[in-house]
Design an enzyme around this catalytic site. Structure first.
Site, PDB file in Angstrom:
ATOM      1  N   CYS A  69       6.702  48.779 -35.436  1.00  0.00           N
ATOM      2  CA  CYS A  69       6.837  47.452 -36.060  1.00  0.00           C
ATOM      3  C   CYS A  69       5.726  47.222 -37.082  1.00  0.00           C
ATOM      4  O   CYS A  69       4.566  47.571 -36.858  1.00  0.00           O
ATOM      5  CB  CYS A  69       6.798  46.368 -34.982  1.00  0.00           C
ATOM      6  SG  CYS A  69       7.039  44.711 -35.649  1.00  0.00           S
ATOM      7  N   CYS A  73       0.628  42.166 -34.092  1.00  0.00           N
ATOM      8  CA  CYS A  73       0.389  41.303 -32.920  1.00  0.00           C
ATOM      9  C   CYS A  73      -0.515  42.033 -31.923  1.00  0.00           C
ATOM     10  O   CYS A  73      -0.180  43.132 -31.457  1.00  0.00           O
ATOM     11  CB  CYS A  73       1.716  40.912 -32.277  1.00  0.00           C
ATOM     12  SG  CYS A  73       2.918  40.275 -33.487  1.00  0.00           S
ATOM     13  N   CYS A  76       0.726  43.722 -28.606  1.00  0.00           N
ATOM     14  CA  CYS A  76       2.005  44.439 -28.563  1.00  0.00           C
ATOM     15  C   CYS A  76       1.855  45.955 -28.722  1.00  0.00           C
ATOM     16  O   CYS A  76       1.285  46.434 -29.708  1.00  0.00           O
ATOM     17  CB  CYS A  76       2.944  43.885 -29.630  1.00  0.00           C
ATOM     18  SG  CYS A  76       4.604  44.577 -29.495  1.00  0.00           S
ATOM     19  N   CYS A 112      19.299  40.628 -22.429  1.00  0.00           N
ATOM     20  CA  CYS A 112      18.459  40.309 -23.597  1.00  0.00           C
ATOM     21  C   CYS A 112      18.073  41.597 -24.316  1.00  0.00           C
ATOM     22  O   CYS A 112      17.466  42.485 -23.714  1.00  0.00           O
ATOM     23  CB  CYS A 112      17.172  39.624 -23.166  1.00  0.00           C
ATOM     24  SG  CYS A 112      17.429  38.185 -22.145  1.00  0.00           S
ATOM     25  N   CYS A 143      21.489  37.500 -25.256  1.00  0.00           N
ATOM     26  CA  CYS A 143      20.260  37.019 -25.896  1.00  0.00           C
ATOM     27  C   CYS A 143      19.728  38.166 -26.748  1.00  0.00           C
ATOM     28  O   CYS A 143      19.819  39.324 -26.333  1.00  0.00           O
ATOM     29  CB  CYS A 143      19.228  36.636 -24.833  1.00  0.00           C
ATOM     30  SG  CYS A 143      17.644  36.107 -25.516  1.00  0.00           S
ATOM     31  N   CYS A 203      15.399  30.167 -26.916  1.00  0.00           N
ATOM     32  CA  CYS A 203      14.511  30.672 -25.868  1.00  0.00           C
ATOM     33  C   CYS A 203      13.157  30.846 -26.536  1.00  0.00           C
ATOM     34  O   CYS A 203      13.008  31.685 -27.429  1.00  0.00           O
ATOM     35  CB  CYS A 203      15.040  31.999 -25.333  1.00  0.00           C
ATOM     36  SG  CYS A 203      13.894  32.811 -24.197  1.00  0.00           S
ATOM     37  N   ARG A 275      10.844  30.476 -17.407  1.00  0.00           N
ATOM     38  CA  ARG A 275      10.955  31.864 -16.923  1.00  0.00           C
ATOM     39  C   ARG A 275       9.583  32.470 -16.635  1.00  0.00           C
ATOM     40  O   ARG A 275       8.707  32.523 -17.511  1.00  0.00           O
ATOM     41  CB  ARG A 275      11.712  32.737 -17.931  1.00  0.00           C
ATOM     42  CG  ARG A 275      11.893  34.176 -17.405  1.00  0.00           C
ATOM     43  CD  ARG A 275      12.850  35.024 -18.237  1.00  0.00           C
ATOM     44  NE  ARG A 275      14.111  34.330 -18.415  1.00  0.00           N
ATOM     45  CZ  ARG A 275      14.561  33.907 -19.586  1.00  0.00           C
ATOM     46  NH1 ARG A 275      13.883  34.139 -20.676  1.00  0.00           N
ATOM     47  NH2 ARG A 275      15.695  33.258 -19.654  1.00  0.00           N
TER      48      ARG A 275
HETATM   49  N1  SAM Z   1       9.639  41.507 -32.669  1.00  0.00           N
HETATM   50  C1  SAM Z   1      10.196  40.371 -32.100  1.00  0.00           C
HETATM   51  C2  SAM Z   1       9.220  39.231 -32.002  1.00  0.00           C
HETATM   52  O1  SAM Z   1       8.025  39.435 -32.095  1.00  0.00           O
HETATM   53  O2  SAM Z   1       9.684  38.099 -31.819  1.00  0.00           O
HETATM   54  C3  SAM Z   1      10.816  40.602 -30.738  1.00  0.00           C
HETATM   55  C4  SAM Z   1      10.116  41.499 -29.749  1.00  0.00           C
HETATM   56  S1  SAM Z   1       8.529  40.948 -29.154  1.00  0.00           S
HETATM   57  C5  SAM Z   1       7.978  42.346 -28.251  1.00  0.00           C
HETATM   58  C6  SAM Z   1       8.981  39.715 -27.949  1.00  0.00           C
HETATM   59  C7  SAM Z   1       7.885  39.019 -27.195  1.00  0.00           C
HETATM   60  O3  SAM Z   1       7.339  39.886 -26.215  1.00  0.00           O
HETATM   61  C8  SAM Z   1       6.674  38.556 -27.951  1.00  0.00           C
HETATM   62  O4  SAM Z   1       6.898  37.370 -28.648  1.00  0.00           O
HETATM   63  C9  SAM Z   1       5.664  38.344 -26.834  1.00  0.00           C
HETATM   64  O5  SAM Z   1       5.714  37.031 -26.346  1.00  0.00           O
HETATM   65  C10 SAM Z   1       6.131  39.306 -25.762  1.00  0.00           C
HETATM   66  N2  SAM Z   1       5.150  40.380 -25.528  1.00  0.00           N
HETATM   67  C11 SAM Z   1       4.962  41.464 -26.283  1.00  0.00           C
HETATM   68  N3  SAM Z   1       3.979  42.239 -25.783  1.00  0.00           N
HETATM   69  C12 SAM Z   1       3.522  41.612 -24.667  1.00  0.00           C
HETATM   70  C13 SAM Z   1       2.511  41.910 -23.715  1.00  0.00           C
HETATM   71  N4  SAM Z   1       1.749  42.998 -23.815  1.00  0.00           N
HETATM   72  N5  SAM Z   1       2.320  41.058 -22.699  1.00  0.00           N
HETATM   73  C14 SAM Z   1       3.085  39.938 -22.591  1.00  0.00           C
HETATM   74  N6  SAM Z   1       4.050  39.605 -23.465  1.00  0.00           N
HETATM   75  C15 SAM Z   1       4.271  40.426 -24.498  1.00  0.00           C
HETATM   76 FE1  SF4 Z   2       6.440  43.476 -33.821  1.00  0.00          FE
HETATM   77 FE2  SF4 Z   2       5.517  43.416 -31.337  1.00  0.00          FE
HETATM   78 FE3  SF4 Z   2       4.790  41.520 -33.056  1.00  0.00          FE
HETATM   79 FE4  SF4 Z   2       7.340  41.595 -32.147  1.00  0.00          FE
HETATM   80  S1  SF4 Z   2       5.503  41.195 -30.939  1.00  0.00           S
HETATM   81  S2  SF4 Z   2       6.646  41.282 -34.284  1.00  0.00           S
HETATM   82  S3  SF4 Z   2       7.597  43.820 -31.932  1.00  0.00           S
HETATM   83  S4  SF4 Z   2       4.302  43.724 -33.206  1.00  0.00           S
END
Ligand code: SAM
Ligand code: SF4
Ligand code: DTB
Length: 328
Positions: A69, A73, A76, A112, A143, A203, A275
């Site tokens: 990606c 973040c 992530c 989802c 979802c 959501c 949730r």
């Molecule tokens: N890329 C899209 C986005 O950012 O909306 C969808 C996938 S992203 C992985 C979905 C959600 O997963 C993020 O908004 C975050 O809240 C959650 N998430 C990702 N990594 C995480 C982690 N290490 N611990 C807890 N929640 C996490």
């Molecule tokens: Fe990309 Fe992860 Fe951020 Fe979603 S949470 S935008 S998958 S880096």
């Protein structure tokens, strides 16, 4: 003019008009400060007024496009900036349908699908709409979480039969820039507006345990609770500290603070499904039971989240049985 705006114009003589509650950070911070037992009692009262106290909904997750990606973040594993998981191609519809059927057969009611994108390209969106239609045909709620949407994309998802779009605020506005630099939180509000306007259920939640203060946890929940309407579903994730990410060594949150966060979400968003999301694998059964007592009435179900682990379905079945919880 919206119905609310019309009612506000007419307000002085209309006794029936009751404005939607606007929560403040101070009010939520005061909830967080309550004695634990008082807070949980209040959350239970609200919970029982709006929901079956012993019923928990189950959603199963599948990563349909993993890794690589463009966004940074800090929590992530799928960000190309941290390079912690291998980039994979978008799954084929048949693979997604097989996973959805297995989830349905284990008792999930919603499926989802998550993609590690800043947002979907048109050709990818067409493939995701096929997946949505195929999963819906299995009798599951659908979802997706695909990142930020451009004009017209939410309508295409709705036409394919999408029930929910997951798009989290993730953290307080004042903390967001410390965790994510490649986009602003405001862009996420824009996507949420598009989703709502297309008639898709929202959501939207966030993550706690990223080093934010209690006031910032209150601030995240204020943003969620003051949405008009509040999200249909509110995932509260505890940070899963993924190896190789900037937050891999974040100090763990006091478990009671996590329970408090659930309770404050329940009190301020009475009609929403709250949730208990990421982080359950690291929680004891007793801590999860406290989260249900605090008003959580939904979980992610199945042994994987997107890239991180989640409790085995058998462990969840045993927990539900010990607590007398029914699956919705
Ligand atoms: N890329 C899209 C986005 O950012 O909306 C969808 C996938 S992203 C992985 C979905 C959600 O997963 C993020 O908004 C975050 O809240 C959650 N998430 C990702 N990594 C995480 C982690 N290490 N611990 C807890 N929640 C996490
Ligand atoms: Fe990309 Fe992860 Fe951020 Fe979603 S949470 S935008 S998958 S880096
Ligand atoms: C949400 O709020 N939590 C889920 C879902 N929406 C997409 C994702 C949790 C991801 C946890 C880390 C991982 O599996 O990589």
């Amino acid at each position: 003019m919206t119905a609310t705006a019309a009612a506000q114009t007419a307000a002085p003589t209309t006794a029936a008009f009751v404005p939607a509650p606007r929560w403040t950070v101070a009010a939520l911070a005061a909830l967080f400060e309550m004695p634990f037992n008082d807070l949980l009692f209040r959350a239970q009262e609200v919970h029982r007024q709006h929901h079956d106290a012993n019923a928990v909904q189950r959603s199963t997750l599948l990563s349909i496009k993993t890794g690589g990606c463009s966004e940074d973040c800090g929590y992530c594993s799928q960000s190309a900036h941290h390079g912690t998981v291998e980039k994979e191609a978008l799954l084929e519809t048949e693979e997604v349908v097989a996973a959805a059927r297995a989830a349905r057969d284990k008792g999930a009611t919603r499926f989802c699908m998550g993609a590690a994108w800043r947002g979907p390209k048109e050709k990818d969106l067409d493939r995701v709409t096929d997946m949505i239609a195929a999963v819906k045909a299995l009798g599951l709620e659908t979802c997706v979480t695909l990142g930020m949407l451009k004009d017209g994309q939410a309508e295409k998802l709705k036409a394919a039969g999408l029930d929910y779009y997951n798009h989290n605020l993730d953290t307080a506005p004042e903390f967001y820039g410390e965790v994510i630099k490649t986009h602003a939180q405001g862009e996420r509000f824009d996507t949420l507006d598009k989703v709502r306007e297309a008639g898709i259920k929202v959501c939207c939640g966030g993550i706690v345990g990223m080093g934010e203060t209690r006031r910032q946890r209150a601030s995240l929940l204020v943003e969620l609770a003051n949405m008009n309407p509040p999200p249909d579903s509110v995932p509260i994730n505890e940070l899963v500290p993924m190896p190789g990410t900037p937050l891999e060594n974040a100090p763990p949150l006091d478990p009671f603070e996590f329970v408090r966060t659930i309770a404050v979400a329940r009190i301020t968003m009475p009609g929403s499904m709250v949730r208990l999301s990421a982080g359950r694998q690291e929680m004891s059964d007793e801590l999860q039971a406290l989260c249900f007592l605090a008003g959580a009435n939904s979980i992610f179900y199945g042994d994987k989240l997107l890239t991180a682990g989640n409790p085995e379905a058998d462990r969840d079945e045993a927990l539900f049985s010990r607590l007398g919880l029914n699956a919705i």
